[in-house]
Design a protein around this motif. Structure first.
Motif, PDB file in Angstrom:
ATOM      1  N   GLU A 139      12.085  46.789  56.282  1.00 49.75           N
ATOM      2  CA  GLU A 139      11.051  47.784  56.611  1.00 49.75           C
ATOM      3  C   GLU A 139      10.182  48.132  55.400  1.00 49.75           C
ATOM      4  N   ILE A 140      10.796  48.139  54.229  1.00 50.05           N
ATOM      5  CA  ILE A 140      10.039  48.388  53.000  1.00 50.05           C
ATOM      6  C   ILE A 140       9.078  47.224  52.756  1.00 50.05           C
ATOM      7  N   ARG A 141       9.552  46.020  52.968  1.00 51.13           N
ATOM      8  CA  ARG A 141       8.706  44.836  52.800  1.00 51.13           C
ATOM      9  C   ARG A 141       7.538  44.863  53.781  1.00 51.13           C
ATOM     10  N   ARG A 142       7.829  45.233  55.026  1.00 51.67           N
ATOM     11  CA  ARG A 142       6.779  45.303  56.043  1.00 51.67           C
ATOM     12  C   ARG A 142       5.690  46.305  55.639  1.00 51.67           C
ATOM     13  N   GLU A 143       6.129  47.449  55.163  1.00 50.44           N
ATOM     14  CA  GLU A 143       5.173  48.489  54.772  1.00 50.44           C
ATOM     15  C   GLU A 143       4.302  48.011  53.608  1.00 50.44           C
ATOM     16  N   ARG A 144       4.910  47.353  52.650  1.00 53.69           N
ATOM     17  CA  ARG A 144       4.148  46.819  51.511  1.00 53.69           C
ATOM     18  C   ARG A 144       3.106  45.808  51.977  1.00 53.69           C
ATOM     19  N   LEU A 145       3.494  44.932  52.901  1.00 50.10           N
ATOM     20  CA  LEU A 145       2.588  43.887  53.380  1.00 50.10           C
ATOM     21  C   LEU A 145       1.441  44.468  54.208  1.00 50.10           C
ATOM     22  N   ARG A 146       1.732  45.526  54.961  1.00 51.59           N
ATOM     23  CA  ARG A 146       0.664  46.181  55.724  1.00 51.59           C
ATOM     24  C   ARG A 146      -0.344  46.826  54.777  1.00 51.59           C
ATOM     25  N   GLU A 147       0.175  47.495  53.747  1.00 48.82           N
ATOM     26  CA  GLU A 147      -0.688  48.243  52.831  1.00 48.82           C
ATOM     27  C   GLU A 147      -1.433  47.342  51.851  1.00 48.82           C
ATOM     28  N   SER A 148      -0.711  46.390  51.225  1.00 48.91           N
ATOM     29  CA  SER A 148      -1.318  45.594  50.155  1.00 48.91           C
ATOM     30  C   SER A 148      -2.119  44.403  50.662  1.00 48.91           C
ATOM     31  N   ARG A 149      -1.694  43.824  51.794  1.00 48.70           N
ATOM     32  CA  ARG A 149      -2.359  42.607  52.277  1.00 48.70           C
ATOM     33  C   ARG A 149      -3.021  42.771  53.636  1.00 48.70           C
ATOM     34  N   GLY A 150      -2.762  43.888  54.280  1.00 49.58           N
ATOM     35  CA  GLY A 150      -3.367  44.123  55.593  1.00 49.58           C
ATOM     36  C   GLY A 150      -2.819  43.228  56.688  1.00 49.58           C
ATOM     37  N   TYR A 151      -1.584  42.762  56.521  1.00 50.79           N
ATOM     38  CA  TYR A 151      -0.988  41.865  57.508  1.00 50.79           C
ATOM     39  C   TYR A 151      -0.630  42.610  58.785  1.00 50.79           C
ATOM     40  N   SER A 152      -0.760  41.935  59.906  1.00 52.50           N
ATOM     41  CA  SER A 152      -0.340  42.496  61.192  1.00 52.50           C
ATOM     42  C   SER A 152       1.166  42.306  61.333  1.00 52.50           C
ATOM     43  N   ASP A 153       1.781  43.075  62.240  1.00 48.44           N
ATOM     44  CA  ASP A 153       3.225  42.924  62.466  1.00 48.44           C
ATOM     45  C   ASP A 153       3.553  41.513  62.951  1.00 48.44           C
ATOM     46  N   GLU A 154       2.660  40.941  63.755  1.00 53.15           N
ATOM     47  CA  GLU A 154       2.874  39.590  64.271  1.00 53.15           C
ATOM     48  C   GLU A 154       2.918  38.572  63.134  1.00 53.15           C
ATOM     49  N   LYS A 155       1.980  38.705  62.192  1.00 54.03           N
ATOM     50  CA  LYS A 155       1.945  37.777  61.056  1.00 54.03           C
ATOM     51  C   LYS A 155       3.178  37.953  60.183  1.00 54.03           C
ATOM     52  N   ILE A 156       3.576  39.207  59.962  1.00 49.92           N
ATOM     53  CA  ILE A 156       4.766  39.480  59.149  1.00 49.92           C
ATOM     54  C   ILE A 156       6.001  38.874  59.799  1.00 49.92           C
ATOM     55  N   ASP A 157       6.122  39.043  61.122  1.00 49.51           N
ATOM     56  CA  ASP A 157       7.266  38.472  61.854  1.00 49.51           C
ATOM     57  C   ASP A 157       7.335  36.967  61.656  1.00 49.51           C
ATOM     58  N   GLY A 158       6.177  36.302  61.779  1.00 52.75           N
ATOM     59  CA  GLY A 158       6.126  34.848  61.647  1.00 52.75           C
ATOM     60  C   GLY A 158       6.563  34.378  60.278  1.00 52.75           C
ATOM     61  N   ILE A 159       6.094  35.078  59.232  1.00 49.29           N
ATOM     62  CA  ILE A 159       6.450  34.676  57.862  1.00 49.29           C
ATOM     63  C   ILE A 159       7.938  34.906  57.612  1.00 49.29           C
ATOM     64  N   MET A 160       8.438  36.076  58.029  1.00 48.23           N
ATOM     65  CA  MET A 160       9.841  36.403  57.775  1.00 48.23           C
ATOM     66  C   MET A 160      10.781  35.432  58.484  1.00 48.23           C
ATOM     67  N   LYS A 161      10.425  35.035  59.699  1.00 45.36           N
ATOM     68  CA  LYS A 161      11.275  34.102  60.446  1.00 45.36           C
ATOM     69  C   LYS A 161      11.332  32.729  59.781  1.00 45.36           C
ATOM     70  N   SER A 162      10.269  32.375  59.061  1.00 44.68           N
ATOM     71  CA  SER A 162      10.211  31.053  58.429  1.00 44.68           C
ATOM     72  C   SER A 162      10.974  31.007  57.108  1.00 44.68           C
ATOM     73  N   GLN A 163      11.398  32.173  56.607  1.00 48.45           N
ATOM     74  CA  GLN A 163      12.076  32.223  55.310  1.00 48.45           C
ATOM     75  C   GLN A 163      13.587  32.356  55.479  1.00 48.45           C
TER      76      GLN A 163
END
Length: 203
Positions: A139-163
């Motif tokens: 959740e901390i990572r998600r918040e950072r990505l929303r704030e610093s990179r403007g990523y959507s939850d969908e994009k974050i989900d896709g990246i996290m699943k690939s790692q």
């Protein structure tokens, strides 16, 4: 020269850790994504090979790779991704080894840091002394990505699943740096690891 590989999930705060190691300890820091960008520039041997193996649609008029077009191609075609990886990853690792050899010969670098998203998958443990995993709660990572990179939850989900999972990262690495709390607390953990390394080097 002690060689450390640093990895972790997207949004874990690896850049902050790298900056601290650079500024506080004068570490030589290499980021594989930056190396890869340089290795595929127009006129390089790797760029010529890419032009042979990939359609012209993924290149700009000046011969450089159209990164957005290439990203679209490899995300929609797994075989094209494998072909690209088979060219890029060995070239990057060879360049990393050349840089390390040069720094070793110069004898002025105490700590060498390599940051790579695929540090574990590409078996960098074979050429480094140890691996560090930068950990942070999802959740901390998600918040950072929303704030610093403007990523959507969908994009974050896709990246996290690939790692790799947290368990896989932790199992493969020699040290875990928690980046859930304040910068100062994270820095303190880094200081302890460097102290351990320096003690080992002296002994």
């Amino acid at each position: 020269m002690h060689k450390i590989g640093i990895t972790g999930g997207v949004g874990a705060g690896k850049s902050m850790v790298l900056s601290y190691l650079e500024q506080r300890y004068g570490a030589a820091v290499i980021r594989t994504d930056e190396l890869a960008r340089d290795l595929v520039l127009a006129g390089t041997e790797l760029n010529v090979q890419l032009h042979r193996d990939f359609p012209e649609e993924v290149f700009l008029p000046d011969g450089n790779m159209d990164r957005a077009a290439m990203a679209h191609l490899i995300y929609t075609d797994p075989e094209e991704r494998e072909r690209l990886d088979a060219l890029i990853h060995p070239a990057v690792k060879t360049e990393v080894m050349n840089i390390m050899e040069k720094l070793e010969d110069e004898g002025e670098t105490e700590i060498f840091i390599l940051e790579a998203a695929l540090l574990i998958e590409e078996h960098y443990d074979q050429i480094l002394d140890e691996l560090w995993y930068i950990d942070a709660d999802p959740e901390i990572r998600r918040e950072r990505l929303r704030e610093s990179r403007g990523y959507s939850d969908e994009k974050i989900d896709g990246i996290m699943k690939s790692q790799l999972s947290e368990e896989e990262f932790s199992k493969a690495c020699d040290a875990v740096i928690s980046n859930n709390r304040s910068k100062e607390e994270t820095y303190q953990e880094i200081d302890e690891e460097i102290k351990r390394i320096r003690h080992h080097l002296v002994v």
